[in-house]
Design an enzyme around this catalytic site. Structure first.
Site: not given
Ligand code: AMP
Ligand code: ZN
Length: 112
Positions: A30, A86, A95, A99, A101
């Site tokens: 992340d 999430n 995103v 995914h 975490h």
């Molecule tokens: P969520 O809130 O569950 O959608 O998590 C999205 C995650 O993607 C967050 O923890 C961000 O820190 C992570 N994130 C966003 N952009 C990137 C990126 N370019 N590379 C790696 N992680 C990312």
């Protein structure tokens, strides 16, 4: 899908810090870690969220679940780890490519 951040990472269009990959999944660090170890595990197939998971995804979902403990151990998380998914805006999803975490380490914050 074409403007999906994680699909772009899968395509190599956006750089990522890869930890593991196989034919079904991709795992990377992340960018804004919330713990000593903070990985994101994603399916290669674009699934928006847990809401869109269906029978056709059984294989990939089961595969990802079975890989997570192995990945955690490889990261030195011998005594345990946390997984978070999430789902939807109300669930804090930012995103919209499914995914998982994977978090762990000494500085793992309490779950609020
Ligand atoms: P969520 O809130 O569950 O959608 O998590 C999205 C995650 O993607 C967050 O923890 C961000 O820190 C992570 N994130 C966003 N952009 C990137 C990126 N370019 N590379 C790696 N992680 C990312
Ligand atoms: Zn995607």
């Amino acid at each position: 899908m074409s403007d999906c951040l994680f699909c772009k990472i899968l395509a190599g269009e956006i750089p990522s810090d890869k930890v593991y990959e196989d034919d079904k999944m991709y795992v990377f660090k992340d960018l804004y870690p919330k713990a000593d170890v903070h990985l994101l595990a994603i399916p290669r197939v674009h699934i928006e969220s847990l809401n869109e998971v269906s029978d056709e995804h059984d294989g990939v979902i089961a595969h990802m679940m079975k890989q997570l403990p192995k990945l955690a151990k490889e990261q030195g998380l011998e005594d345990g780890f946390r997984t978070i998914i999430n789902t939807g805006e109300g669930g804090g999803q930012v995103v919209f490519h499914l995914h998982i975490h994977l978090l762990g380490g000494k500085n793992l914050p309490g779950f609020q």
